[in-house]
Write an enzyme that holds these catalytic residues in place. Structure first.
Site, PDB file in Angstrom:
ATOM      1  N   ASN A 158     -10.590 -13.761   2.985  1.00 46.57           N
ATOM      2  CA  ASN A 158     -11.166 -15.066   3.320  1.00 46.57           C
ATOM      3  C   ASN A 158     -12.673 -15.094   3.127  1.00 46.57           C
ATOM      4  O   ASN A 158     -13.213 -16.030   2.540  1.00 46.57           O
ATOM      5  CB  ASN A 158     -10.811 -15.440   4.762  1.00 46.57           C
ATOM      6  CG  ASN A 158      -9.441 -16.073   4.848  1.00 46.57           C
ATOM      7  OD1 ASN A 158      -9.317 -17.288   4.789  1.00 46.57           O
ATOM      8  ND2 ASN A 158      -8.408 -15.256   4.926  1.00 46.57           N
ATOM      9  N   ASP A 218     -11.073  -6.262  -1.249  1.00 42.36           N
ATOM     10  CA  ASP A 218     -10.452  -5.228  -0.404  1.00 42.36           C
ATOM     11  C   ASP A 218     -11.118  -3.854  -0.514  1.00 42.36           C
ATOM     12  O   ASP A 218     -11.173  -3.131   0.459  1.00 42.36           O
ATOM     13  CB  ASP A 218      -8.965  -5.090  -0.774  1.00 42.36           C
ATOM     14  CG  ASP A 218      -8.131  -4.433   0.323  1.00 42.36           C
ATOM     15  OD1 ASP A 218      -8.210  -4.874   1.489  1.00 42.36           O
ATOM     16  OD2 ASP A 218      -7.397  -3.463   0.028  1.00 42.36           O
ATOM     17  N   SER A 263      -7.477  -4.226   8.144  1.00 43.97           N
ATOM     18  CA  SER A 263      -6.445  -5.000   7.479  1.00 43.97           C
ATOM     19  C   SER A 263      -6.149  -6.276   8.271  1.00 43.97           C
ATOM     20  O   SER A 263      -6.072  -6.242   9.498  1.00 43.97           O
ATOM     21  CB  SER A 263      -5.172  -4.163   7.358  1.00 43.97           C
ATOM     22  OG  SER A 263      -5.470  -2.967   6.673  1.00 43.97           O
ATOM     23  N   ALA A 264      -5.988  -7.354   7.543  1.00 47.42           N
ATOM     24  CA  ALA A 264      -5.668  -8.660   8.123  1.00 47.42           C
ATOM     25  C   ALA A 264      -6.732  -9.146   9.109  1.00 47.42           C
ATOM     26  O   ALA A 264      -6.437  -9.804  10.096  1.00 47.42           O
ATOM     27  CB  ALA A 264      -4.287  -8.651   8.783  1.00 47.42           C
ATOM     28  N   LYS A 312      -4.449   1.703  -1.896  1.00 52.02           N
ATOM     29  CA  LYS A 312      -4.915   2.461  -0.736  1.00 52.02           C
ATOM     30  C   LYS A 312      -4.869   3.970  -0.998  1.00 52.02           C
ATOM     31  O   LYS A 312      -5.746   4.714  -0.579  1.00 52.02           O
ATOM     32  CB  LYS A 312      -4.090   2.103   0.517  1.00 52.02           C
ATOM     33  CG  LYS A 312      -4.235   0.627   0.908  1.00 52.02           C
ATOM     34  CD  LYS A 312      -5.646   0.304   1.285  1.00 52.02           C
ATOM     35  CE  LYS A 312      -6.063  -1.136   1.148  1.00 52.02           C
ATOM     36  NZ  LYS A 312      -5.767  -2.099   2.155  1.00 52.02           N
ATOM     37  N   GLY A 353     -15.109 -21.257   6.207  1.00 49.14           N
ATOM     38  CA  GLY A 353     -16.316 -21.691   5.501  1.00 49.14           C
ATOM     39  C   GLY A 353     -17.568 -21.671   6.370  1.00 49.14           C
ATOM     40  O   GLY A 353     -18.679 -21.408   5.891  1.00 49.14           O
ATOM     41  N   GLY A 374       0.788  -1.225   0.000  1.00 48.77           N
ATOM     42  CA  GLY A 374       0.000   0.000   0.000  1.00 48.77           C
ATOM     43  C   GLY A 374       0.822   1.278   0.000  1.00 48.77           C
ATOM     44  O   GLY A 374       0.309   2.341  -0.344  1.00 48.77           O
ATOM     45  N   ASN A 393       3.054 -10.407   7.717  1.00 52.14           N
ATOM     46  CA  ASN A 393       2.366  -9.625   6.678  1.00 52.14           C
ATOM     47  C   ASN A 393       2.874  -9.987   5.274  1.00 52.14           C
ATOM     48  O   ASN A 393       2.793  -9.186   4.354  1.00 52.14           O
ATOM     49  CB  ASN A 393       2.526  -8.123   6.931  1.00 52.14           C
ATOM     50  CG  ASN A 393       1.599  -7.280   6.052  1.00 52.14           C
ATOM     51  OD1 ASN A 393       0.426  -7.612   5.876  1.00 52.14           O
ATOM     52  ND2 ASN A 393       2.128  -6.203   5.477  1.00 52.14           N
ATOM     53  N   GLY A 422      -9.783 -10.593   7.751  1.00 52.45           N
ATOM     54  CA  GLY A 422     -10.634 -11.614   7.147  1.00 52.45           C
ATOM     55  C   GLY A 422     -11.422 -11.233   5.904  1.00 52.45           C
ATOM     56  O   GLY A 422     -12.320 -11.982   5.519  1.00 52.45           O
TER      57      GLY A 422
HETATM   58  P1  GTP Z   1      -5.918  -7.060   4.186  1.00 50.30           P
HETATM   59  O1  GTP Z   1      -5.511  -7.627   2.870  1.00 50.30           O
HETATM   60  O2  GTP Z   1      -4.767  -6.662   5.029  1.00 50.30           O
HETATM   61  O3  GTP Z   1      -6.902  -5.933   4.049  1.00 50.30           O
HETATM   62  O4  GTP Z   1      -6.567  -8.268   5.054  1.00 50.30           O
HETATM   63  P2  GTP Z   1      -7.947  -9.061   4.972  1.00 50.30           P
HETATM   64  O5  GTP Z   1      -9.000  -8.320   5.727  1.00 50.30           O
HETATM   65  O6  GTP Z   1      -8.268  -9.430   3.580  1.00 50.30           O
HETATM   66  O7  GTP Z   1      -7.642 -10.381   5.842  1.00 50.30           O
HETATM   67  P3  GTP Z   1      -7.465 -11.912   5.385  1.00 50.30           P
HETATM   68  O8  GTP Z   1      -8.723 -12.486   4.807  1.00 50.30           O
HETATM   69  O9  GTP Z   1      -6.260 -12.019   4.546  1.00 50.30           O
HETATM   70  O10 GTP Z   1      -7.230 -12.623   6.786  1.00 50.30           O
HETATM   71  C1  GTP Z   1      -6.189 -12.271   7.649  1.00 50.30           C
HETATM   72  C2  GTP Z   1      -5.891 -13.399   8.598  1.00 50.30           C
HETATM   73  O11 GTP Z   1      -7.069 -13.748   9.348  1.00 50.30           O
HETATM   74  C3  GTP Z   1      -5.431 -14.668   7.883  1.00 50.30           C
HETATM   75  O12 GTP Z   1      -4.334 -15.220   8.570  1.00 50.30           O
HETATM   76  C4  GTP Z   1      -6.633 -15.569   7.967  1.00 50.30           C
HETATM   77  O13 GTP Z   1      -6.281 -16.938   8.004  1.00 50.30           O
HETATM   78  C5  GTP Z   1      -7.317 -15.138   9.261  1.00 50.30           C
HETATM   79  N1  GTP Z   1      -8.788 -15.374   9.190  1.00 50.30           N
HETATM   80  C6  GTP Z   1      -9.624 -14.978   8.193  1.00 50.30           C
HETATM   81  N2  GTP Z   1     -10.888 -15.384   8.428  1.00 50.30           N
HETATM   82  C7  GTP Z   1     -10.858 -16.044   9.614  1.00 50.30           C
HETATM   83  C8  GTP Z   1     -11.857 -16.712  10.407  1.00 50.30           C
HETATM   84  O14 GTP Z   1     -13.032 -16.771  10.066  1.00 50.30           O
HETATM   85  N3  GTP Z   1     -11.432 -17.259  11.583  1.00 50.30           N
HETATM   86  C9  GTP Z   1     -10.126 -17.196  11.988  1.00 50.30           C
HETATM   87  N4  GTP Z   1      -9.803 -17.763  13.151  1.00 50.30           N
HETATM   88  N5  GTP Z   1      -9.154 -16.592  11.261  1.00 50.30           N
HETATM   89  C10 GTP Z   1      -9.516 -16.029  10.096  1.00 50.30           C
HETATM   90  C1  SPV Z   2      -4.105  -3.553   3.953  1.00 53.64           C
HETATM   91  O1  SPV Z   2      -3.180  -3.317   4.728  1.00 53.64           O
HETATM   92  O2  SPV Z   2      -5.306  -3.284   4.232  1.00 53.64           O
HETATM   93  C2  SPV Z   2      -3.827  -4.213   2.665  1.00 53.64           C
HETATM   94  C3  SPV Z   2      -2.431  -4.412   2.276  1.00 53.64           C
HETATM   95  O3  SPV Z   2      -4.759  -4.539   1.940  1.00 53.64           O
HETATM   96  S1  SPV Z   2      -1.700  -2.982   1.619  1.00 53.64           S
HETATM   97  O4  SPV Z   2      -1.888  -2.989   0.175  1.00 53.64           O
HETATM   98  O5  SPV Z   2      -0.266  -3.038   1.933  1.00 53.64           O
HETATM   99  O6  SPV Z   2      -2.308  -1.796   2.179  1.00 53.64           O
HETATM  100 MN    MN Z   3      -6.815  -4.105   2.939  1.00 53.99          MN
END
Ligand code: GTP
Ligand code: SPV
Ligand code: MN
Length: 602
Positions: free
Chosen positions: A269, A288, A263-264, A221, A512, A214, A383, A266
Site C-alpha cells: 500500500n 516487498d 508481512s501484511a 523469501k 493516501g 513464499g 491471506n 502495509g
Molecule cells: P506482505 O505482502 O505480506 O509482505 O504485506 P504488505 O506489508 O505489503 O501489506 P499490504 O500493503 O498488502 O497491507 C496489508 C493490509 O493492511 C491490507 O489489508 C491493507 O488494506 C491494510 N493497510 C495497508 N495500509 C494501511 C493503512 O495505512 N491503514 C490501514 N488501516 N490499513 C492499511
Molecule cells: C510475506 O508473507 O511477507 C509475503 C507473502 O510477502 S509470501 O510470498 O507468501 O511470503
Molecule cells: Mn512480504
C-alpha cells in the site's frame, strides 16, 4: 531440452531427476507460449479458472488446499553447519540430518508429474547486482507465478554460461501420483511433512510439501531474503524486507524511501500510495524486498530484485490502493479469492458489492453466510493474494529496473500496533534508528500460519522469519553499515498507521493520507521543520505535520501523537526479554540504546 553446457546445472538437474523420478523434465524459457500452454493445462485439469476475458484479460484464479494458505514459519529451517549460526530466531536442524530426512521425502516425490527447470534472475538479467537462481519444481502453478515474480528466460542461461554459478532451489509439492491416480486440485503434503529448508553456507534451498507463495516461489523469501541476507552479511551489503518508493516534491526534488513493515502491515500500500499532499507524487520501485549497497558516492543504493507483486488481496480497493488494482487489471493470477458468476474476482473490502460466487474453498458463497458462532464467513482467505506484473503498475518508477539502484534518504520501520506506538517518531541518530528497527513490534497477521496465540511479536526489521543467520550478527551488521555510511546514512523514522479507538475504529485515515507523514519526514531531511524531544525520539511540533482538511477530531490527533510512558515501559520490558535470548551475540550498541531509553522513560 536445453542448450546449456553448464556442467554444475546439468549435473544437478540429473541428480534431482534421479532422486525425484518425474515422468518427464521440461526446461522453462519464460515465453508467453509456455505461460499459455501451462495455464491451458491447468484449466483443463480443473486447477485454474480462466477469468472473464473482457473484464480481466489473460487472468486466472486458483484455490489452494485449505491447509496450504500461507508461509509456515514453524516448518522453515536455517540449517547452518553450527546451530549457533542460525541463532535464537530460527529453527535449526543439523544440515546432514535434515538432508537425510528430506532425501527420504524427495525420493520418488515427483512420480506421475512433470519436473520443470526454471532459470531465473533476481534483479535485471545480466546486471552485476543480480543473482541467478534455478528452481526445480513439479508445480505448474509455481512456473506461471515465477514468470511474473522473477525474470524467467533463456537469457539467464546465456548469462550463466558454461561455468557461471547459480543458487539451486529445489521444490516439490510432495504429492507423488500412482499410475491412474487422480490428482487433487491443489496437491500438497500435510504440515508435519512440510520443510522450507535453507543451507546458507552452500547457498542452497530445499522446499518440500507446500505450493503456496513464499514456501514455493523460491526466488522471493528463500533466495532474495534468507540466502541473500546471509550473503549480504558476509559481503557487506543488505537484503531487507522493504518496499522502495520515490517521493517527488513540487519543485521536482526526489526523495527515496525504504520501509520495513512485517508481512501484511502495509508495504504494498505505501509503495504505490496516491499522495494527498498537493504537488507531491509517489512512484513505486518495489513493494516487498530491497537489496542495498553503498555506491561510489558513499550513499546507500537500493534495487528491487523482483519483477512483480505478490500482494494481499483483501483491503485492496479503489479508495485504498487503486494502483494495485490497476496492476492486476490484466495478466494477473489470483489465489484464494471469490470468483463471481461472471468469472471476475472479489474479496473483502474491495469497495464493491458482491452478490456471491464461489469462495476460496471452492464452495458456493453469499456475503450473508454465517458460521456456527454467527460470524460472517469470509469469501476470500485473509491471506489471499494477487500476482501482478510490476510494469503494469501505473506509477511504476522509470528507474525501477535501473541496475545502479536509487539512493536511499529515509528508512522507515513499523508494524501493526493498535495501542501504545504513536503515528510517527524520528530516531535521534542512526544507531538509535537501528535500535528502533531491531525492536519493531507488531500484532500477528494472516501472512504466516503458525504464529500461535501471541498478542505481540517483536520483529526486528520485519525480518524475523527471513534472517538467514544469527539475528544478533544481523543487528551488528546494521550498526556496521551505519558506521561505513557515516553522515550519508539514511535518516530513520518509525510509523504506526494502525492505532485504534477503544471501540475498534482506526484513529488515523491511513492509505493516501500517509503521504502527509512522508512529507514531514522529507521536511525533516531538508531541515524545514523542527521537533519536540520525547523519551522515544523526536516528534512533530504541533502544526508542522499538516493535517488540514482531515476529518480528525483534536482528541484523536492528541492520542496519535501521545507517548504514554507507562505503556512504553511495558513494551521495553518485552523487548529486553526478547533481546536476552541473543546472549553474547547482542551488539553492545543495542544494550547502550536500551539503557538510554530506560533512563529517558524513568
Ligand atoms: P506482505 O505482502 O505480506 O509482505 O504485506 P504488505 O506489508 O505489503 O501489506 P499490504 O500493503 O498488502 O497491507 C496489508 C493490509 O493492511 C491490507 O489489508 C491493507 O488494506 C491494510 N493497510 C495497508 N495500509 C494501511 C493503512 O495505512 N491503514 C490501514 N488501516 N490499513 C492499511
Ligand atoms: C510475506 O508473507 O511477507 C509475503 C507473502 O510477502 S509470501 O510470498 O507468501 O511470503
Ligand atoms: Mn512480504
Amino acid at each position: 531440452m536445453t542448450t546449456t553446457k553448464n556442467q554444475k546445472l546439468l549435473n544437478w538437474v540429473a541428480e534431482v531427476e534421479a532422486m525425484c523420478t518425474p515422468d518427464k523434465v521440461v526446461w522453462c524459457n519464460g515465453s508467453t507460449e509456455e505461460y499459455d500452454r501451462l495455464m491451458g493445462e491447468m484449466v483443463a485439469s480443473g486447477m485454474a479458472i480462466k477469468l472473464n476475458e473482457e473484464k480481466r484479460p489473460n487472468s486466472y484464479a486458483f484455490n489452494s488446499d485449505p491447509s496450504d494458505v500461507a508461509r509456515v514459519e514453524g516448518r522453515t529451517y536455517i540449517a547452518s553447519l553450527k546451530e549457533e549460526d542460525a541463532g535464537p530466531t530460527n529453527n535449526w536442524i543439523d544440515p546432514a540430518e535434515l538432508k537425510e530426512t528430506m532425501k527420504g521425502l524427495y525420493s520418488g516425490c515427483m512420480k506421475g508429474r512433470t519436473m520443470y527447470v526454471i532459470p531465473f534472475s533476481m534483479g535485471p538479467i545480466g546486471s552485476p547486482i543480480s543473482k541467478i537462481g534455478v528452481e526445480i519444481s513439479d508445480s505448474p502453478y509455481v512456473v506461471v507465478n515465477m514468470h511474473i515474480m522473477a525474470r524467467v528466460s533463456d537469457k539467464v542461461l546465456d548469462v550463466l554460461g558454461d561455468d557461471g554459478d547459480f543458487i539451486p532451489c529445489l521444490h516439490t509439492v510432495g504429492s507423488p501420483l500412482e499410475p491412474g491416480q487422480e490428482d487433487s486440485r491443489w496437491p500438497c503434503a500435510p504440515i508435519e511433512k512440510k520443510y522450507i529448508a535453507h543451507f546458507p553456507e552452500e547457498n542452497l534451498i530445499w522446499s518440500y510439501g507446500s505450493g503456496y507463495g513464499g514456501n514455493a516461489l523460491l526466488g522471493k523469501k528463500c533466495l532474495a531474503l534468507r540466502i541473500a541476507s546471509a550473503m549480504a552479511g558476509r559481503e557487506g551489503w543488505m537484503a531487507e524486507h522493504m518496499l522502495i518508493l520515490r517521493f517527488t516534491n513540487p519543485e521536482g526534488k526526489k526523495f527515496h524511501i525504504a520501509a520495513a513493515f512485517p508481512s501484511a502491515c502495509g508495504k504494498t500500500n505505501l509503495a504505490m500510495l496516491q499522495s494527498t499532499v498537493p504537488g507531491w507524487k509517489v512512484e513505486t520501485i518495489g513493494d516487498d524486498i530491497a537489496w542495498m549497497k553503498p555506491g561510489p558516492d558513499g550513499r546507500l543504493y537500493a534495487i528491487n530484485p523482483e519483477a512483480g507483486f505478490f500482494g494481499v488481496a483483501p483491503g485492496t480497493a479503489e479508495y485504498s490502493n487503486p494502483m494495485a488494482l490497476a496492476s492486476c487489471r490484466k495478466d494477473a493470477i489470483f489465489t484464494n479469492v471469490v470468483v463471481t458468476p461472471d468469472k471476475d474476482v472479489w474479496w473483502e473490502d474491495m469497495g464493491v458489492e458482491c452478490a456471491g460466487g464461489t469462495d476460496w474453498k471452492n464452495n458456493p458463497w453469499t456475503p450473508d453466510m454465517k458460521d456456527a458462532d454467527g460470524n460472517p464467513i469470509k469469501g476470500a482467505h485473509p491471506n489471499s493474494r494477487f500476482t501482478a506484473r510490476a510494469e503494469l503498475c501505473p506509477v511504476i518508477c522509470e528507474d525501477w529496473e535501473n541496475p545502479a539502484g536509487v539512493p536511499i534518504d529515509i528508512f522507515v520501520f513499523g508494524g501493526k500496533r493498535t495501542t501504545t506506538v504513536p503515528l510517527v517518531h524520528e530516531a535521534f541518530d542512526f544507531n538509535h534508528g537501528v535500535y528502533m528497527g531491531a525492536t519493531a513490534s507488531s500484532e500477528p497477521t494472516a501472512a504466516a500460519l503458525d504464529l500461535g496465540n501471541v498478542a505481540l511479536r517483536i520483529d526486528p526489521f520485519a525480518m524475523t522469519p527471513f534472517i538467514g543467520y544469527h539475528a544478533g550478527d544481523y543487528m551488528q551488521h546494521w550498526f556496521d553499515m551505519g558506521e561505513k555510511l557515516g553522515d550519508k546514512a539514511p535518516r530513520c523514522f518509525y510509523v504506526n498507521w494502525f492505532r485504534k479507538t477503544d471501540d475498534g475504529k482506526w484513529l488515523w485515515p491511513g492509505f493516501g493520507e500517509n503521504s502527509r507523514v512522508l512529507k514531514w519526514m522529507c521536511d525533516r531531511v531538508e531541515g524545514k521543520v523542527g521537533v519536540r524531544e520525547t523519551p522515544i525520539g523526536y516528534m512533530p511540533i504541533d502544526g508542522e505535520l499538516d493535517i488540514d482538511g482531515l476529518d480528525l477530531p483534536a482528541e484523536d490527533w492528541a492520542e496519535l501523537m501521545k507517548v504514554d510512558t507507562d505503556l512504553y515501559k511495558k513494551t521495553v520490558i518485552d523487548c529486553e526479554t526478547f533481546l536476552q535470548k541473543f546472549g553474547d551475540k547482542l551488539p553492545v550498541q543495542i544494550t547502550e540504546q536500551l539503557e538510554n531509553l530506560k533512563k529517558r522513560l524513568s
